[in-house]
Each structure stands twice: as structure tokens, then as C-alpha cells.
Design a protein around this motif. Structure first.
Motif, PDB file in Angstrom:
ATOM      1  N   HIS A 326       0.509   2.782   0.924  1.00 25.76           N
ATOM      2  CA  HIS A 326      -0.626   3.359   0.330  1.00 25.76           C
ATOM      3  C   HIS A 326      -0.433   5.209   0.151  1.00 25.76           C
ATOM      4  O   HIS A 326      -0.928   5.383  -1.164  1.00 25.76           O
ATOM      5  N   GLU A 327      -0.248   5.157   1.426  1.00 32.14           N
ATOM      6  CA  GLU A 327      -0.414   6.979   1.495  1.00 32.14           C
ATOM      7  C   GLU A 327       0.664   6.937   0.646  1.00 32.14           C
ATOM      8  O   GLU A 327       0.574   8.789  -0.810  1.00 32.14           O
ATOM      9  N   GLN A 328       2.021   6.841   0.069  1.00 33.36           N
ATOM     10  CA  GLN A 328       3.034   7.450  -0.932  1.00 33.36           C
ATOM     11  C   GLN A 328       2.547   6.783  -2.277  1.00 33.36           C
ATOM     12  O   GLN A 328       3.116   7.757  -2.817  1.00 33.36           O
ATOM     13  N   TRP A 329       2.347   6.197  -2.891  1.00 32.31           N
ATOM     14  CA  TRP A 329       1.771   5.386  -3.402  1.00 32.31           C
ATOM     15  C   TRP A 329       0.514   6.596  -4.121  1.00 32.31           C
ATOM     16  O   TRP A 329       0.482   6.847  -5.744  1.00 32.31           O
ATOM     17  N   ASP A 330      -0.177   6.899  -3.934  1.00 29.35           N
ATOM     18  CA  ASP A 330      -1.237   7.564  -3.772  1.00 29.35           C
ATOM     19  C   ASP A 330       0.074   9.489  -4.694  1.00 29.35           C
ATOM     20  O   ASP A 330      -0.480  10.245  -5.633  1.00 29.35           O
ATOM     21  N   LYS A 331       0.794   9.558  -3.524  1.00 34.50           N
ATOM     22  CA  LYS A 331       1.655  10.845  -3.968  1.00 34.50           C
ATOM     23  C   LYS A 331       2.393  10.409  -5.316  1.00 34.50           C
ATOM     24  O   LYS A 331       2.537  11.466  -6.052  1.00 34.50           O
ATOM     25  N   LEU A 332       2.716   9.560  -5.831  1.00 33.45           N
ATOM     26  CA  LEU A 332       3.399   8.949  -6.759  1.00 33.45           C
ATOM     27  C   LEU A 332       2.488   9.329  -8.210  1.00 33.45           C
ATOM     28  O   LEU A 332       2.495   9.386  -9.204  1.00 33.45           O
ATOM     29  N   VAL A 333       1.293   9.144  -7.686  1.00 35.33           N
ATOM     30  CA  VAL A 333       0.242   9.186  -8.547  1.00 35.33           C
ATOM     31  C   VAL A 333       0.045  10.222  -9.028  1.00 35.33           C
ATOM     32  O   VAL A 333      -0.199  10.810 -10.231  1.00 35.33           O
ATOM     33  N   GLY A 338      -1.405  13.358 -12.130  1.00 43.07           N
ATOM     34  CA  GLY A 338      -1.188  14.516 -11.809  1.00 43.07           C
ATOM     35  C   GLY A 338      -2.620  14.954 -12.451  1.00 43.07           C
ATOM     36  O   GLY A 338      -3.757  15.889 -12.137  1.00 43.07           O
ATOM     37  N   SER A 339      -1.956  15.202 -13.430  1.00 45.36           N
ATOM     38  CA  SER A 339      -2.574  16.986 -14.499  1.00 45.36           C
ATOM     39  C   SER A 339      -3.497  15.359 -15.570  1.00 45.36           C
ATOM     40  O   SER A 339      -3.757  16.496 -15.978  1.00 45.36           O
ATOM     41  N   GLN A 340      -3.573  14.748 -15.354  1.00 43.66           N
ATOM     42  CA  GLN A 340      -4.592  14.501 -16.380  1.00 43.66           C
ATOM     43  C   GLN A 340      -5.632  12.840 -15.632  1.00 43.66           C
ATOM     44  O   GLN A 340      -5.287  11.364 -15.067  1.00 43.66           O
ATOM     45  N   PRO A 341      -6.254  13.494 -15.638  1.00 42.39           N
ATOM     46  CA  PRO A 341      -7.473  12.424 -14.473  1.00 42.39           C
ATOM     47  C   PRO A 341      -8.555  11.635 -15.167  1.00 42.39           C
ATOM     48  O   PRO A 341      -8.173   9.969 -14.234  1.00 42.39           O
TER      49      PRO A 341
END
Length: 354
Positions: A326-333, A338-341
Motif C-alpha cells: 500500500h505504501e509503495q503504491w501510493d508513491k507510484l501513484v 501526482g500532477s493530475q488530481p
């Protein structure tokens, strides 16, 4: 000293040999049992080795794309065979008498056997189109994104007379779904492709292979097609919306494809595109077996029966992911979206977009 020198010369010779094979005839690597896909990938081979995005180059795509055709570029494990089935049922007014979904669409991006060239793949798929003149519009299927500017055939702006239907899915669901799918690949098929895909030992290995090592599988695919979402010849769908309201999605697709589907036929379409019906009646239709291995009458099926139509559910990925995943997934997202909410929100949940 002499021994070290000889060893060094041997290593150099091996490296030269590998480089030469990789340049001139890389499919030879795939004849190596169990791990032939590794030198294939190390020398620049496309992964997975049985896909060929180069069919979408300007030169290649001009040889098969014609006005009125539809490109179905679906995300991996985002409901590809479901979408293809739904689209064909709309086109055929509910007729599902075909033997295989691959008989009613041009699976042009799939490499049937190691060493098959784009021209050979295109020729075989064009023959299907010519043999089925009543199946119009004709569908061309693939998994690729339009990221590479060389794949002009996947650029909606460059092909205003071609329509593009795309489907994405919640990324964590994609990873959860790919795990049993990969492990359902038959041994004979894997032997053909140098041991690929290898059996996944658990969720962590599935995550690493398809989220970290192959970002094109979900992140790049979703991000790159998102950029074309508002083009007139593009329909970008989300698996969650198909699940939430199949009827609305089917009517939307029919309008986009300019197909007149009477209400009685639409009811038949919705019945046969339901998960329950497909689970009972389409297990064989979605396997895409190759009936004639080149030079033989041998049939090879990539995936064991039941491997394509699994649960067909939304949700459930939270328990599949470990806290570290989960933690690594959030970083990949954040890295890819990231620049496109709005993209970040839509990729996870579907729904309307601007």
C-alpha cells in the motif's frame, strides 16, 4: 594468469554471442527452457514477448486501419474480453454463435509464435476481416498506450476516421486480478515463450512485476490514454462504471459506434454480456487458442479454462495488498499521476470526468 585471461576471453565471446543473437535473431533466446525470456528482455525484447506494439507504427497501421474501423486498446486486466464481447454483441444484435472472441476481431498486437513479424501478424488478421464482411465496424484489439510517438496508429488525433474504445480499472484491482491470471497460463504456452510468464509466488511478486518493473501495464497506459479522453473519436471507459450500470454503458457504446440496436436485441446483449452468462457459456470463447501452431495442426491455449473469467468484481484489493505494498503504491501513484488530481481520482473510482 593465463587461466584468468582465458576466462576473460570466454566471457567476452559469450557477451558478443548474446549481443549478436539479440540483434539478428532474438527469438532464439525463447528456446531456452524456463528462463529464455530473461536474455530476451535484457537485449531489448518487448515484454511480454508475445505482444508487438510496433504493429501500430505509421507504416504498419496504414496497411490495416481503414476508415470506420475501431481500435479497442484495453488496459491489462481491466475487462478486455468483457468489453470485446459486449462490443461484438452490440454489433451482432446479440448473436454469440462464434467459437472464439479472437475470431471476430483483429488481435493484431498479439504475436502468434516467436519470430512472427508485424507484416505476418497483420496479414493473418486482415484475412479474418476479409472473411467476415458483415462484421462492421471491424475491431482491432491491443493493450498498448500511445506514449511512443512512433505508434501513430494509436494516436486518435492522427486518425480522425478511426474510433478508439479504451477501458481502465482501479490499479490495485488490476494487480489483484493479474495474480491468478498469470498463474493460470499453461505450461505449453510458457515453454513457447522461454518460460514467460513465470509462476508468481505471491502478491508481492505480482506487485513488483506489474506495478514496479512494468509501469506500462497500468500506470503509463492509464495516464497516456487519459490525455485523449475528450477527443471526439475516443471513448474512455472505466471497469467500475461497466459494473455499476452495464445497460447505460452499452447504450453509450452503441451510440458512439453508431450502431442501431433495437430494445429487444439490447436486452439480449445485456443478458449475454452479464457475468453470470459469460461464466456459464463463454469460458471457451475467451481463451483465444491458436488452432494451428506453424507447421502443425497442434492447438495451444495461452490460459487454462477459467483463467480469463475469474471473479469480475470491484473492490477486494485492500486485503490483497500488504501494508508495505500500500505504501509503495501510493508513491507510484504520486509519481505517475501526482500532477493530475482528476486522473488520480478517476483511475481509482471511475465516474464522469472533464
Amino acid at each position: 594468469m593465463g587461466m584468468l585471461k582465458s576466462l576473460g576471453g570466454f566471457v567476452v565471446a559469450v557477451a558478443v554471442a548474446i549481443g549478436t543473437i539479440g540483434k539478428l535473431k532474438p527469438e532464439l533466446f525463447l528456446q531456452i527452457p524456463h528462463f529464455g525470456f530473461i536474455p530476451w528482455a535484457m537485449t531489448g525484447g518487448i515484454m511480454p514477448p508475445y505482444f508487438q506494439p510496433s504493429v501500430w507504427s505509421e507504416e504498419n497501421s496504414k496497411s490495416f486501419l481503414t476508415k470506420g474501423d475501431v481500435v479497442v486498446a484495453s488496459g491489462g486486466k481491466a475487462g478486455s474480453v468483457w468489453l470485446m464481447t459486449l462490443m461484438h454483441l452490440l454489433r451482432s444484435k446479440g448473436d454469440d454463435s462464434y467459437n472464439s472472441i479472437s475470431d471476430v476481431a483483429g488481435m493484431v498486437e498479439i504475436v502468434t509464435y516467436p519470430g512472427q513479424t508485424p507484416a505476418q501478424a497483420i496479414e493473418a488478421q486482415l484475412q479474418k476481416k476479409e472473411n467476415n464482411p458483415s462484421m462492421r465496424p471491424w475491431f482491432w484489439w491491443g493493450h498498448s498506450s500511445p506514449k511512443d510517438p512512433k505508434v501513430v496508429g494509436l494516436n486518435p488525433k492522427a486518425n480522425p476516421n478511426i474510433k478508439y474504445v479504451l477501458v481502465a480499472r482501479n490499479g490495485k484491482e488490476v494487480i489483484r486480478s493479474i495474480y491468478p491470471f498469470i498463474n493460470a497460463h499453461g505450461q505449453e504456452f510458457k515453454t513457447m515463450w522461454g518460460g514467460f510468464p513465470p509462476k508468481l509466488s505471491g502478491p508481492e511478486e505480482a506487485f513488483k512485476m506489474f506495478a514496479v518493473d512494468m509501469p506500462q501495464f497500468f500506470f503509463e497506459y492509464t495516464r497516456d490514454w487519459w490525455a485523449f479522453r475528450n477527443e471526439k473519436n475516443v471513448m474512455l471507459l472505466h471497469f467500475a462504471d461497466l459494473k455499476k450500470d452495464l445497460s447505460a454503458s452499452a447504450h453509450k457504446l452503441a451510440k458512439f459506434l453508431e450502431l442501431e440496436v433495437p430494445e429487444d436485441a439490447m436486452n439480449l446483449v445485456l443478458q449475454k454480456a452479464s457475468y453470470k452468462y459469460m461464466k456459464e457459456h463463454h469460458q471457451q470463447k475467451v481463451r483465444s487458442c491458436v488452432s494451428q501452431w506453424p507447421g502443425t495442426n497442434h492447438t495451444i491455449c495461452p490460459v487454462d479454462e477459467g483463467g480469463h473469467i475469474n471473479k469480475g468484481e470491484t473492490g477486494g484489493a485492500d486485503s490483497f495488498f500488504t501494508p508495505a505494498m500500500h505504501e509503495q503504491w501510493d508513491k507510484l501513484v504520486d509519481k505517475y499521476f501526482g500532477s493530475q488530481p482528476e486522473l488520480k481520482e478517476w483511475a481509482e473510482n471511475g465516474g464522469a470526468f472533464k
